[in-house]
Design an enzyme around this catalytic site. Sequence first.
Site: not given
Ligand code: AMP
Length: 273
Positions: A28, A34, A58, A182-183
């Site tokens: 999220g 995303h 995690q 990044s979140s």
């Molecule tokens: P997360 O919500 O942080 O677990 O990320 C979910 C998915 O989004 C994961 O597969 C991450 O690698 C991908 N993701 C997060 N940030 C980026 C980004 N800046 N560029 C591409 N994919 C991303």
Amino acid sequence: MKIFKTINELKNYRKDCKGSVGFVPTMGALHNGHLSLIKNSVEQNDKTIVSIFVNPTQFLPGEDLDIYPKRELADIKICELAGVDAVFIPNTKEIYGEIEPQILAPNKKGYILEGLKRPGHFDGVLRVVLKLFGIVNPTNAYFGKKDAQQLYLIKNMVNSFFLDISIVGCEIVREEDGLALSSRNLYLSLEDRTEALKISKSLKVASQAMIKGVFDCKKIKKIMSETMENMDIEYIEIVDRDFNKIDKIILKNSIILVVAIVGGTRLIDNLWI
Ligand code: AMP
């Protein structure tokens, strides 16, 4: 767009899906990183399912599980506008039982780099991804190259357990100034954000050095750490695409990984060469 909060609802929906199903697992607080995964999935599949689940297993004790950003309504809107067919928002109690087999990341590749700094992190990642795959049964699943080691370990798990799921790695999405989305960027102050730019800059400097013919990993790492002067660098490492450490960069088979802490926030970035 459908919104499901229980496993049964999602499974019933999945049963009736015809054709290919793309799956994008997330925690999220969705951003354009995303969104690019979601767009790939929508383009390449008949149906797309996005999950939003902040997976407790995690996170290590003392990490940011309790304060991890939550933006459910905004996330749902983003998914709807992107053409997602169903959003799955399960709760922890239903995902995790009291008695379960243990899923452990492989020692060799799951306990180095990110897995060394965050021991057990990838056990939690693989555990939840395997569960989500069991629930969603996707044709294709989309992950970001930003989490390069995670992508490697998920591909490895799918191969090891003979799962009929194609894992699609998607390019890193950045802000205009280079900062990888990044979140966790939401934790950064304006000052932190400026400081954080040195991370992507160090990768740019590395690629400029390679254009000039520098492929020696020690030299590349030195140039990078000079660019990140005064920063709290956790590691700068160069590996091949199977996550073996290397001394010389091999074109089309190397990844430069970098992690630094800025204002208490751990930021990861990388460059696929
Ligand atoms: P997360 O919500 O942080 O677990 O990320 C979910 C998915 O989004 C994961 O597969 C991450 O690698 C991908 N993701 C997060 N940030 C980026 C980004 N800046 N560029 C591409 N994919 C991303």
